[in-house]
Write a protein that holds these residues in place. Structure first.
Motif, PDB file in Angstrom:
ATOM      1  N   PHE A  11       5.279   5.593   1.726  1.00 37.08           N
ATOM      2  CA  PHE A  11       4.262   5.707   0.680  1.00 37.08           C
ATOM      3  C   PHE A  11       4.447   7.000  -0.103  1.00 37.08           C
ATOM      4  O   PHE A  11       4.725   8.053   0.463  1.00 37.08           O
ATOM      5  CB  PHE A  11       2.878   5.680   1.335  1.00 37.08           C
ATOM      6  CG  PHE A  11       1.736   5.931   0.387  1.00 37.08           C
ATOM      7  CD1 PHE A  11       1.267   4.916  -0.420  1.00 37.08           C
ATOM      8  CD2 PHE A  11       1.123   7.165   0.327  1.00 37.08           C
ATOM      9  CE1 PHE A  11       0.198   5.134  -1.295  1.00 37.08           C
ATOM     10  CE2 PHE A  11       0.052   7.396  -0.519  1.00 37.08           C
ATOM     11  CZ  PHE A  11      -0.403   6.378  -1.345  1.00 37.08           C
ATOM     12  N   GLY A  12       4.288   6.900  -1.430  1.00 38.34           N
ATOM     13  CA  GLY A  12       4.222   8.089  -2.272  1.00 38.34           C
ATOM     14  C   GLY A  12       5.527   8.585  -2.843  1.00 38.34           C
ATOM     15  O   GLY A  12       5.519   9.445  -3.732  1.00 38.34           O
ATOM     16  N   ARG A  13       6.670   8.090  -2.379  1.00 34.08           N
ATOM     17  CA  ARG A  13       7.940   8.597  -2.906  1.00 34.08           C
ATOM     18  C   ARG A  13       8.072   8.214  -4.374  1.00 34.08           C
ATOM     19  O   ARG A  13       7.559   7.203  -4.831  1.00 34.08           O
ATOM     20  CB  ARG A  13       9.123   8.096  -2.089  1.00 34.08           C
ATOM     21  CG  ARG A  13       9.329   6.608  -2.064  1.00 34.08           C
ATOM     22  CD  ARG A  13      10.549   6.258  -1.206  1.00 34.08           C
ATOM     23  NE  ARG A  13      10.687   4.826  -1.004  1.00 34.08           N
ATOM     24  CZ  ARG A  13      11.216   3.983  -1.900  1.00 34.08           C
ATOM     25  NH1 ARG A  13      11.651   4.435  -3.064  1.00 34.08           N
ATOM     26  NH2 ARG A  13      11.310   2.687  -1.633  1.00 34.08           N
ATOM     27  N   ASP A  45      -2.202   5.457   2.100  1.00 35.81           N
ATOM     28  CA  ASP A  45      -0.995   5.409   2.929  1.00 35.81           C
ATOM     29  C   ASP A  45      -1.293   4.603   4.195  1.00 35.81           C
ATOM     30  O   ASP A  45      -2.029   5.072   5.073  1.00 35.81           O
ATOM     31  CB  ASP A  45      -0.571   6.829   3.296  1.00 35.81           C
ATOM     32  CG  ASP A  45       0.747   6.871   4.059  1.00 35.81           C
ATOM     33  OD1 ASP A  45       1.265   5.798   4.439  1.00 35.81           O
ATOM     34  OD2 ASP A  45       1.270   7.981   4.278  1.00 35.81           O
ATOM     35  N   PRO A  46      -0.728   3.394   4.327  1.00 34.39           N
ATOM     36  CA  PRO A  46      -0.998   2.600   5.521  1.00 34.39           C
ATOM     37  C   PRO A  46      -0.658   3.298   6.838  1.00 34.39           C
ATOM     38  O   PRO A  46      -1.317   3.048   7.854  1.00 34.39           O
ATOM     39  CB  PRO A  46      -0.124   1.363   5.317  1.00 34.39           C
ATOM     40  CG  PRO A  46       0.002   1.232   3.836  1.00 34.39           C
ATOM     41  CD  PRO A  46       0.103   2.657   3.346  1.00 34.39           C
ATOM     42  N   ARG A  94      -0.079  16.853   0.158  1.00 33.78           N
ATOM     43  CA  ARG A  94       1.118  16.445   0.885  1.00 33.78           C
ATOM     44  C   ARG A  94       2.354  16.717   0.035  1.00 33.78           C
ATOM     45  O   ARG A  94       2.311  16.678  -1.193  1.00 33.78           O
ATOM     46  CB  ARG A  94       1.041  14.959   1.252  1.00 33.78           C
ATOM     47  CG  ARG A  94      -0.073  14.670   2.233  1.00 33.78           C
ATOM     48  CD  ARG A  94      -0.266  13.193   2.470  1.00 33.78           C
ATOM     49  NE  ARG A  94       0.873  12.570   3.127  1.00 33.78           N
ATOM     50  CZ  ARG A  94       0.931  11.280   3.440  1.00 33.78           C
ATOM     51  NH1 ARG A  94      -0.077  10.482   3.137  1.00 33.78           N
ATOM     52  NH2 ARG A  94       1.998  10.787   4.036  1.00 33.78           N
ATOM     53  N   ALA A  95       3.459  16.964   0.713  1.00 36.41           N
ATOM     54  CA  ALA A  95       4.737  17.179   0.040  1.00 36.41           C
ATOM     55  C   ALA A  95       5.436  15.826  -0.077  1.00 36.41           C
ATOM     56  O   ALA A  95       6.051  15.345   0.876  1.00 36.41           O
ATOM     57  CB  ALA A  95       5.595  18.170   0.831  1.00 36.41           C
ATOM     58  N   TRP A  96       5.313  15.190  -1.235  1.00 33.25           N
ATOM     59  CA  TRP A  96       5.874  13.863  -1.425  1.00 33.25           C
ATOM     60  C   TRP A  96       7.384  13.916  -1.600  1.00 33.25           C
ATOM     61  O   TRP A  96       7.941  14.921  -2.034  1.00 33.25           O
ATOM     62  CB  TRP A  96       5.233  13.192  -2.643  1.00 33.25           C
ATOM     63  CG  TRP A  96       3.743  13.101  -2.545  1.00 33.25           C
ATOM     64  CD1 TRP A  96       2.808  13.795  -3.274  1.00 33.25           C
ATOM     65  CD2 TRP A  96       2.999  12.279  -1.635  1.00 33.25           C
ATOM     66  NE1 TRP A  96       1.545  13.462  -2.882  1.00 33.25           N
ATOM     67  CE2 TRP A  96       1.623  12.525  -1.881  1.00 33.25           C
ATOM     68  CE3 TRP A  96       3.347  11.358  -0.652  1.00 33.25           C
ATOM     69  CZ2 TRP A  96       0.614  11.895  -1.173  1.00 33.25           C
ATOM     70  CZ3 TRP A  96       2.338  10.713   0.045  1.00 33.25           C
ATOM     71  CH2 TRP A  96       0.991  10.983  -0.216  1.00 33.25           C
ATOM     72  N   ASP A  97       8.021  12.818  -1.250  1.00 29.64           N
ATOM     73  CA  ASP A  97       9.467  12.679  -1.421  1.00 29.64           C
ATOM     74  C   ASP A  97       9.737  12.421  -2.901  1.00 29.64           C
ATOM     75  O   ASP A  97       9.613  11.294  -3.378  1.00 29.64           O
ATOM     76  CB  ASP A  97       9.980  11.527  -0.553  1.00 29.64           C
ATOM     77  CG  ASP A  97      11.478  11.319  -0.686  1.00 29.64           C
ATOM     78  OD1 ASP A  97      12.147  12.185  -1.289  1.00 29.64           O
ATOM     79  OD2 ASP A  97      11.981  10.292  -0.190  1.00 29.64           O
TER      80      ASP A  97
END
Length: 283
Positions: free
Chosen positions: A167-169, A274-275, A106-109
């Motif tokens: 999630f993940g940023r 990731d919820p 995934r391309a995270w922020d």
């Protein structure tokens, strides 16, 4: 009158007649394959499936999996999971079965800032003296196995509202990565009630934590658990078994929060999920 078998010179059989007419017992065969029933095959995602009948152990790469008497299991993929993982099931009589999985990245922020990373409070001995018991309580709660069955369910939103944090940023401070956001933030307004997204058992319910403020951790079974933090009120206590949709508490801004919101994180065996990948669109 002919009373023989039609072969008068044949030697008489010593096998009982009933045995002579019985068909050979069928040989039981079992399909040695891992079934995948549902899931999100991406970083922060999950999978439900079934191991073959007669399996004695199973794993996702090197992570042991638990499964029920029918072989049903739950597994999940960390925020930084590799693009290829392998499900394995060892059989009591047959060979180990393997099923390769492709996990989409995934391309995270990611925000890169030209300032130095500030040292965290964990470097301060006085702060850590207070924080350590809280951290241990969270760690021990996440390790509890209650036999809850929520992992089998389709999750629901704990509360409706704007998703103010995803999630993940993550921030990178002059090349040094900071901690990534470990859940989602939902902003329904201060004091809004929220509910259990799936069945579970309350394994932690406290107030006054340094970072989390009011916190509830709900075990869903199979190594999967939810944490809800920054709460203004708790409506459950440790040891309570709750059903999907049951009131857990109220949204707040306790602990280290800049405003009222519900921070919800999902963890499976120390892997951050990731919820949003467990949820339908908001109603």
């Amino acid at each position: 009158m002919e009373t023989g078998t039609g072969e008068p010179n044949a030697a008489p059989s010593t096998v009982p007649a009933a045995s002579q007419s019985r068909s050979p017992a069928p040989i039981r065969t079992e399909i040695l394959a891992i079934e995948l029933h549902s899931g999100e095959f991406t970083q922060g995602g999950w999978v439900r499936g079934k191991v073959p009948v007669g399996s004695v152990s199973a794993a996702l790469d090197d992570i042991p999996l638990s499964f029920d008497s029918e072989g049903n299991f739950f597994a999940a993929f960390d925020r930084d999971a590799p693009v290829r993982m392998v499900l394995r099931a060892s059989h009591r009589v047959g060979p180990t079965v393997e099923l390769p999985l492709s996990i989409s990245p995934r391309a995270w922020d990611i925000e890169r800032v030209n300032v130095a990373k500030r040292p965290g409070g964990g470097n301060d001995e006085e702060w850590w003296a207070k924080r350590e018991p809280e951290w241990l309580a969270i760690r021990d709660a996440r390790a509890k196995e209650t036999g809850a069955q929520g992992w089998r369910q389709d999750f629901i939103w704990p509360v409706a509202g704007r998703v103010s944090g995803r999630f993940g940023r993550q921030r990178i401070y002059r090349g040094e990565p900071g901690s990534y956001h470990s859940g989602i933030d939902i902003a329904p307004g201060n004091g809004a009630p929220f509910v259990a997204p799936a069945d579970g058992v309350v394994v932690l319910a406290r107030t006054g934590f340094s970072l989390e403020g009011g916190i509830i951790i709900l075990d869903h079974g199979a190594g999967l658990n939810s944490a809800f933090i920054h709460l203004s009120r708790l409506a459950v206590k440790e040891g309570d078994a709750v059903e999907q949709g049951q009131l857990l508490g109220n949204v707040g801004a306790s602990g280290r929060a800049t405003g009222p919101h519900l921070h919800w994180s999902l963890v499976w065996k120390d892997k951050r999920l990731d919820p949003l990948l467990f949820l339908p669109p908001q109603p």
